[in-house]
Design a protein around this motif. Structure first.
Motif, PDB file in Angstrom:
ATOM      1  N   UNK A 141       0.569  -1.073   0.034  1.00  0.00           N
ATOM      2  CA  UNK A 141       0.334   0.064  -0.341  1.00  0.00           C
ATOM      3  C   UNK A 141       0.698   1.152  -0.144  1.00  0.00           C
ATOM      4  N   UNK A 142       1.584   1.430  -0.738  1.00  0.00           N
ATOM      5  CA  UNK A 142       2.849   2.325  -1.151  1.00  0.00           C
ATOM      6  C   UNK A 142       2.332   3.736  -1.174  1.00  0.00           C
TER       7      UNK A 142
ATOM      8  N   UNK B 155       7.329  -3.144  -4.600  1.00  0.00           N
ATOM      9  CA  UNK B 155       6.160  -1.652  -4.154  1.00  0.00           C
ATOM     10  C   UNK B 155       5.071  -2.025  -4.785  1.00  0.00           C
ATOM     11  N   UNK B 156       4.237  -2.381  -3.575  1.00  0.00           N
ATOM     12  CA  UNK B 156       2.720  -2.546  -4.208  1.00  0.00           C
ATOM     13  C   UNK B 156       2.142  -1.412  -3.836  1.00  0.00           C
ATOM     14  N   UNK B 157       0.798  -1.464  -4.934  1.00  0.00           N
ATOM     15  CA  UNK B 157       0.348   0.168  -5.295  1.00  0.00           C
ATOM     16  C   UNK B 157      -1.384  -0.253  -5.221  1.00  0.00           C
ATOM     17  N   UNK B 158      -1.908  -0.092  -3.488  1.00  0.00           N
ATOM     18  CA  UNK B 158      -3.627  -0.292  -4.098  1.00  0.00           C
ATOM     19  C   UNK B 158      -4.178   0.917  -4.868  1.00  0.00           C
ATOM     20  N   UNK B 159      -5.379   0.589  -4.543  1.00  0.00           N
ATOM     21  CA  UNK B 159      -6.456   2.033  -4.744  1.00  0.00           C
ATOM     22  C   UNK B 159      -6.291   3.017  -4.678  1.00  0.00           C
ATOM     23  N   UNK B 160      -5.237   3.365  -4.208  1.00  0.00           N
ATOM     24  CA  UNK B 160      -4.852   5.202  -3.402  1.00  0.00           C
ATOM     25  C   UNK B 160      -4.527   5.674  -4.995  1.00  0.00           C
ATOM     26  N   UNK B 161      -3.533   4.494  -5.457  1.00  0.00           N
ATOM     27  CA  UNK B 161      -2.909   4.876  -7.265  1.00  0.00           C
ATOM     28  C   UNK B 161      -4.430   5.875  -7.480  1.00  0.00           C
ATOM     29  N   UNK B 162      -5.433   5.560  -7.487  1.00  0.00           N
ATOM     30  CA  UNK B 162      -6.547   5.180  -8.766  1.00  0.00           C
ATOM     31  C   UNK B 162      -6.811   7.273  -8.227  1.00  0.00           C
ATOM     32  N   UNK B 163      -6.807   7.386  -6.945  1.00  0.00           N
ATOM     33  CA  UNK B 163      -6.890   8.928  -6.436  1.00  0.00           C
ATOM     34  C   UNK B 163      -6.580   9.632  -7.126  1.00  0.00           C
TER      35      UNK B 163
END
Ligand SMILES: [Zn+2]
Ligand SMILES: [Zn+2]
Length: 255
Positions: free
Chosen positions: A153-154, A171-179
């Motif tokens: 959840x970087x 590095x793992x991306x979560x839904x925050x990346x889409x905000x």
């Protein structure tokens, strides 16, 4: 095909609805998911999911937000990690956002997890919030690079991402990346090698756009992949394929 590298399917909101959740995963080509432990009391629920379903895996660990009377010890973590469906240690790490005051117990607990991971040979799932410098420092001091893992959840900047990659981490991306306002995280997703990227939902939290505010689920990891494809101007298939290979290289190389 996509793999959700971090979810909490045993949590309320998801645990009662597994049939729908699995159907949605199939419909969206999400082939596998890693169910992440947050404490030892609920670890049996997480393990049961992984035992019952071929395409689910488990981790074992105690989240830094959980203040406990009895700290987990290295021996116990190593013992629980012997199960073949347990493919990682975590989630562990530091969180100076949710908790304040003297957090030396958090740092000690983090060190215990790194030592357990090195002893049992399974990679780390690291949670870090408002604590990037201490997280990197302890990773280096405990030689976490020897076993590797992922910063999940970087939400940090490119400098922190590069330092973690330098230590041998993904590095793992979560839904925050889409905000929309996630400018700095988008820059990281554009700049680091695709070979170092994992995707996740952290469901039931943090549903990506266009589902923001709803209960998240592994099927939605596709939207994280879509955002990476858009930011890097590459095909969605390539994001799915490479991040799935990355997941397997990191977590399944020993099994
Ligand atoms: Zn976390
Ligand atoms: Zn989590």
């Amino acid at each position: 095909m996509f793999i959700d590298s971090h979810c909490h399917l045993n949590f309320p909101g998801l645990a009662e609805d597994l049939d729908n959740i699995f159907a949605n995963m199939r419909a969206n080509h999400v082939s596998q998911a890693l169910c992440v432990s947050v404490d030892l009391a609920t670890f049996p629920q997480v393990l049961k999911l992984a035992e019952r379903h071929d395409n689910l895996y488990a981790s074992v660990g105690v989240h830094p937000d959980y203040e406990l009377e009895v700290e987990p010890n290295q021996e116990e973590l190593v013992r629980l990690a012997q199960h073949p469906k347990v493919i990682a240690i975590g989630e562990t790490g530091l969180d100076y956002f949710r908790l304040t005051g003297d957090l030396s117990w958090q740092r000690e607990r983090f060190r215990t997890h790194i030592r357990a991971a090195r002893e049992c040979g399974k990679p780390l799932i690291i949670h870090t919030r408002s604590a990037a410098q201490d997280t990197l420092r302890i990773m280096a001091e405990e030689d976490a690079g020897r076993i590797g893992g992922v910063l999940h959840c970087f939400t940090e900047n490119l400098e922190v991402a590069k330092a973690a990659i330098e230590l041998g981490f993904y590095i793992s991306f979560s839904g925050i990346l889409t905000f929309k306002n996630a400018t700095i995280i988008k820059e990281v997703a554009q700049s680091i090698p695709l070979e170092k990227i994992l995707i996740e939902t952290d469901s039931p939290y943090l549903a990506p756009a266009p589902h923001r505010g709803k209960t998240n689920q592994p099927a939605f990891v596709m939207h994280v992949a879509e955002e990476i494809a858009r930011l890097r101007n590459i095909a969605l298939d390539e994001v799915g394929e490479v991040t799935s290979q990355n997941f397997k290289r990191l977590f399944l190389k020993h099994s």
